[in-house]
Scaffold this active site. Structure first.
Site, PDB file in Angstrom:
ATOM      1  N   GLY A  70       0.726  -1.257   0.000  1.00 41.07           N
ATOM      2  CA  GLY A  70       0.000   0.000   0.000  1.00 41.07           C
ATOM      3  C   GLY A  70       0.754   1.306   0.000  1.00 41.07           C
ATOM      4  N   PRO A  86       4.144  -5.442  -0.595  1.00 42.08           N
ATOM      5  CA  PRO A  86       4.213  -4.246  -1.448  1.00 42.08           C
ATOM      6  C   PRO A  86       4.273  -4.580  -2.927  1.00 42.08           C
ATOM      7  CG  PRO A  86       6.382  -4.708  -0.547  1.00 42.08           C
ATOM      8  CD  PRO A  86       5.446  -5.760   0.009  1.00 42.08           C
ATOM      9  N   GLY A  87       3.652  -3.758  -3.734  1.00 44.43           N
ATOM     10  CA  GLY A  87       3.714  -3.918  -5.180  1.00 44.43           C
ATOM     11  C   GLY A  87       4.166  -2.617  -5.818  1.00 44.43           C
ATOM     12  N   ARG A 133      -4.854   2.635 -16.567  1.00 41.80           N
ATOM     13  CA  ARG A 133      -5.071   3.419 -15.346  1.00 41.80           C
ATOM     14  C   ARG A 133      -5.759   4.770 -15.598  1.00 41.80           C
ATOM     15  NH1 ARG A 133      -1.784   5.007 -12.118  1.00 41.80           N
ATOM     16  NH2 ARG A 133      -2.816   4.292 -10.241  1.00 41.80           N
ATOM     17  N   TYR A 160      -9.213   4.977 -13.704  1.00 37.42           N
ATOM     18  CA  TYR A 160      -9.222   5.739 -12.436  1.00 37.42           C
ATOM     19  C   TYR A 160      -8.983   7.231 -12.638  1.00 37.42           C
ATOM     20  CZ  TYR A 160      -7.534   1.029 -11.130  1.00 37.42           C
ATOM     21  OH  TYR A 160      -7.339  -0.317 -10.997  1.00 37.42           O
ATOM     22  N   CYS A 216     -11.009   2.955 -30.311  1.00 35.14           N
ATOM     23  CA  CYS A 216     -12.249   3.664 -30.613  1.00 35.14           C
ATOM     24  C   CYS A 216     -13.110   3.863 -29.380  1.00 35.14           C
ATOM     25  CB  CYS A 216     -13.019   2.905 -31.692  1.00 35.14           C
ATOM     26  SG  CYS A 216     -12.022   2.747 -33.155  1.00 35.14           S
ATOM     27  N   GLU A 217     -12.643   4.679 -28.470  1.00 30.00           N
ATOM     28  CA  GLU A 217     -13.367   5.036 -27.244  1.00 30.00           C
ATOM     29  C   GLU A 217     -12.905   6.431 -26.855  1.00 30.00           C
ATOM     30  OE1 GLU A 217     -15.082   2.979 -24.776  1.00 30.00           O
ATOM     31  OE2 GLU A 217     -14.712   0.980 -25.597  1.00 30.00           O
ATOM     32  N   TYR A 234       0.872  -2.082 -12.368  1.00 22.71           N
ATOM     33  CA  TYR A 234      -0.493  -2.116 -12.871  1.00 22.71           C
ATOM     34  C   TYR A 234      -0.577  -1.527 -14.281  1.00 22.71           C
ATOM     35  CZ  TYR A 234      -1.057  -2.910  -7.890  1.00 22.71           C
ATOM     36  OH  TYR A 234      -0.922  -3.397  -6.627  1.00 22.71           O
TER      37      TYR A 234
HETATM   38  N1  LLP Z   1      -1.924  -7.067  -0.997  1.00 25.04           N
HETATM   39  C1  LLP Z   1      -3.200  -7.150  -1.392  1.00 25.04           C
HETATM   40  C2  LLP Z   1      -4.100  -8.099  -0.723  1.00 25.04           C
HETATM   41  C3  LLP Z   1      -3.668  -6.312  -2.424  1.00 25.04           C
HETATM   42  O1  LLP Z   1      -4.942  -6.389  -2.799  1.00 25.04           O
HETATM   43  C4  LLP Z   1      -2.775  -5.405  -3.066  1.00 25.04           C
HETATM   44  C5  LLP Z   1      -3.224  -4.557  -4.161  1.00 25.04           C
HETATM   45  C6  LLP Z   1      -1.437  -5.376  -2.637  1.00 25.04           C
HETATM   46  C7  LLP Z   1      -1.052  -6.224  -1.582  1.00 25.04           C
HETATM   47  C8  LLP Z   1      -0.408  -4.473  -3.258  1.00 25.04           C
HETATM   48  O2  LLP Z   1      -0.683  -3.137  -3.002  1.00 25.04           O
HETATM   49  P1  LLP Z   1       0.351  -1.995  -3.448  1.00 25.04           P
HETATM   50  O3  LLP Z   1       1.581  -2.141  -2.590  1.00 25.04           O
HETATM   51  O4  LLP Z   1       0.652  -2.188  -4.872  1.00 25.04           O
HETATM   52  O5  LLP Z   1      -0.357  -0.735  -3.187  1.00 25.04           O
HETATM   53  N2  LLP Z   1      -4.943  -1.421 -10.228  1.00 25.04           N
HETATM   54  C9  LLP Z   1      -4.847  -0.392  -9.216  1.00 25.04           C
HETATM   55  C10 LLP Z   1      -4.264  -0.918  -7.937  1.00 25.04           C
HETATM   56  C11 LLP Z   1      -5.004  -2.097  -7.376  1.00 25.04           C
HETATM   57  C12 LLP Z   1      -4.422  -2.615  -6.087  1.00 25.04           C
HETATM   58  C13 LLP Z   1      -4.989  -3.936  -5.745  1.00 25.04           C
HETATM   59  N3  LLP Z   1      -4.434  -4.545  -4.569  1.00 25.04           N
HETATM   60  C14 LLP Z   1      -4.025   0.769  -9.780  1.00 25.04           C
HETATM   61  O6  LLP Z   1      -3.623   0.716 -10.933  1.00 25.04           O
HETATM   62  O7  LLP Z   1      -3.829   1.770  -9.087  1.00 25.04           O
END
Ligand code: LLP
Length: 429
Positions: free
Chosen positions: A246, A289-290, A327, A331, A357-358, A385
Site C-alpha cells: 500500500g 508491497p507492489g 489506469r 481511475y 475507438c473510445e 499495474y
Molecule cells: N496485498 C493485497 C491483498 C492487495 O490487494 C494489493 C493490491 C497489494 C497487496 C499491493 O498493493 P500496493 O503495494 O501495490 O499498493 N490497479 C490499481 C491498484 C489495485 C491494487 C490492488 N491490490 C491501480 O492501478 O492503481
C-alpha cells in the site's frame, strides 16, 4: 529517489545509461521499459529497513505483490534478492514457480480461490493462505483433508480503517468485499482453530493502495495487534502478522512517506507490544508491497503517430492506448509524459490519446509538449499495474517489455503479433 533511473541528460531521456530512443529503434513501440537498478533499490528499501531493525530472514518477509507486475524476469530478479510473493491466482503461482521463486515464501490472497487453485497451492506447500471468509476456510479444510495435507492459514481481517485513497483501490472499509469483518474475526479464528487440516499461523490485513501517509496503516496495525491479544487470551498463538501493501509513489508531486520511516514506526510499535505483553517474544512480520517496488521502475515508451491541432484542443495520437495502460481510463490516473528527445520548438497543450475507438482512450490530458509526428514519448511511473492490466481490445497485441541494466537491455517479453491473438479461436461450420 528512483526517478533518477529515468533521467534527462541534455536533450535526451535515458533509462539508466541507455538512451530510450535506442530501445524504440531495436524493439519498436509501444514498449514497457523497466530499470533493473530501480527495481533492486526499491526492493532493498524494504529488505534493508527490516535488517536494520534486527529482523533477518525469519523475522520479516517481504512478499512482493505479483499482480502489480508479473513478468518472469521481474519475479526472478526479486526472488534472487530474497523476496517472497503475494499471489492472487493459480496463474500467478505458476508464474512464480516458472521464475524460480520459492513456494515456501508464497502467500495466497484473494476472495475467490477456486478448488483447483487451492489444490495447486497445497501441492506446492505454499507458506500461507490469506483466507477471506468462513466458507473459504471450510473449502480449504476439506481439500487439504482429501490431499492429506495441512494448510497454514492467516485470516484477512477488515479493520474498518479509511485508507484515504481512490475508492476503487480502497479495501479496508466495512463496505468493501475484502476480508472478515473485525467483529466477526475472533469467532472465525475459533472455527479455523477447530477445523481439521488447518493450522492457524497468522493474521493479515490490506487496507488499500497508493497510500501517501502511513497513519492509516499504523491505525490498522493497532487494531490487528488488539485482535492478536484477544486471540492469545483465547489460546490461539500467531506466528506472523502481515500488514499488506500500500505505500504509494510519486506520479506528479505527491510526497509519500519513505518506506524506511514507515517501517521504523511500525517496528517500534511492534517491539513495544512484544516487550510489554510477551516479554519480548518475537513475531514474524510480513509485507505485500507492489506499486512502491515497480511503479517508478518502469515507463511506457510510445511514438506519436499524428498531431491533430484544433480550435479548442490539440491531440497527440500515439501508438500506445488504454489497452496498454488502463489506469487513466479506469481511475482518471495521472501519469507524467516526457518527450524522449527535447525539441527547440514552441510547446502546445496536448491531450495524449491512443488509437482505440473510445473517448475514454486517453493517457494524459492538457500537457505542454513540443512535438513533431514520429517523436517518442515516455509515459512515466508505468511499472505497476501497467502491463498486468493490459488487454487485447481492438485486437491490439500487447506491448513488448524490456529490462535495462546499465547501458544494455534484454527483451523480457516479445511483442504479441496479431496471430497470437486469435490462435486459440476456431470457426464453426
Ligand atoms: N496485498 C493485497 C491483498 C492487495 O490487494 C494489493 C493490491 C497489494 C497487496 C499491493 O498493493 P500496493 O503495494 O501495490 O499498493 N490497479 C490499481 C491498484 C489495485 C491494487 C490492488 N491490490 C491501480 O492501478 O492503481
Amino acid at each position: 529517489m528512483n526517478m533518477a533511473y529515468f533521467e534527462r541528460r541534455g536533450d535526451v531521456l535515458f533509462a539508466e545509461n541507455l538512451p530510450l530512443a535506442h530501445i524504440a529503434e531495436q524493439v519498436g513501440t509501444p514498449t514497457y521499459v523497466y530499470s533493473r537498478a530501480a527495481l533492486t533499490q526499491n526492493f532493498l528499501a524494504y529488505a534493508n529497513a527490516c535488517h536494520s531493525h534486527g529482523r533477518a530472514e525469519s523475522g520479516a518477509l517481504v512478499c512482493y505483490s505479483v499482480k502489480s507486475n508479473s513478468n518472469l524476469a521481474v519475479l526472478n530478479l526479486l526472488g534472487k534478492l530474497g523476496s517472497g510473493f503475494d499471489i492472487v491466482s493459480g496463474g500467478e503461482l505458476l508464474r512464480v514457480l516458472a521464475a524460480g521463486g520459492d513456494p515456501r515464501k508464497v502467500i495466497f490472497s484473494g476472495v475467490g480461490k477456486s478448488e483447483d487453485e487451492i489444490k495447486l497451492a497445497l501441492s506446492h506447500d505454499i507458506l500461507c493462505f490469506n483466507v477471506e471468509s468462513i466458507p473459504e476456510l471450510h473449502r480449504l479444510s476439506a481439500i487439504a483433508g482429501s490431499m492429506h495435507r495441512t494448510a497454514r492459514v492467516s485470516l484477512r481481517v477488515n479493520p474498518d480503517v479509511d485508507a484515504k485513497t481512490h475508492p476503487y483501490i480502497s479495501t479496508g472499509l466495512k463496505e468493501n468485499k475484502f476480508g472478515i469483518a473485525f467483529e466477526d474475526a475472533l469467532q472465525a479464528y475459533r472455527i479455523a482453530h477447530e477445523l481439521p487440516n488447518i493450522e492457524v499461523t497468522g493474521i493479515d490485513c490490506h487496507i488499500g493502495s497508493q497510500l501517501l501517509d502511513d497513519a492509516p496503516l499504523l491505525e490498522a496495525l493497532d487494531k490487528v495487534i488488539e485482535l492478536a491479544d484477544q486471540l492469545h487470551a483465547a489460546g490461539i498463538r500467531l506466528h506472523h502478522l502481515d500488514i499488506g501493501g500500500g505505500i504509494g509513489i510519486t506520479y506528479d508531486n505527491e510526497q509519500p512517506v519513505a518506506v524506511a520511516d514507515y517501517l521504523a514506526r511500525l517496528f517500534k510499535r511492534i517491539d513495544h507490544w512484544r516487550a510489554d505483553s510477551y516479554g519480548g517474544a518475537p513475531i514474524s512480520i510480513m509485507f505485500e508491497p507492489g506499486r512502491s517496488i515497480v511503479g517508478n521502475a518502469g515507463v511506457l515508451l510510445t511514438r506519436v503517430e499524428y498531431l491533430k491541432h484544433g480550435a479548442s484542443k490539440n491531440f497527440a495520437v500515439v501508438d500506445a492506448a488504454m489497452n496498454d495502460l488502463m489506469r487513466p481510463a479506469m481511475y482518471e490516473a495521472w501519469h507524467g509524459v516526457q518527450a524522449v528527445q527535447q525539441r527547440d520548438i514552441a510547446a502546445r497543450q496536448y491531450d495524449v490519446v491512443g488509437p482505440v475507438c473510445e473517448s475514454g482512450d486517453w493517457l494524459a490530458r492538457d500537457r505542454a509538449l513540443a512535438l513533431e509526428p514520429g517523436d517518442l514519448l515516455a509515459i512515466m511511473s508505468a511499472g505497476a499495474y501497467g502491463m498486468t492490466m493490459a488487454s487485447n481490445y481492438n485486437t491490439r497485441g500487447r506491448a513488448a517489455e524490456v529490462l535495462v541494466d546499465g547501458s544494455s537491455f534484454s527483451v523480457i517479453r516479445r511483442r504479441e503479433n496479431p496471430k497470437d491473438l486469435f490462435a486459440l479461436e476456431s470457426i464453426v461450420e
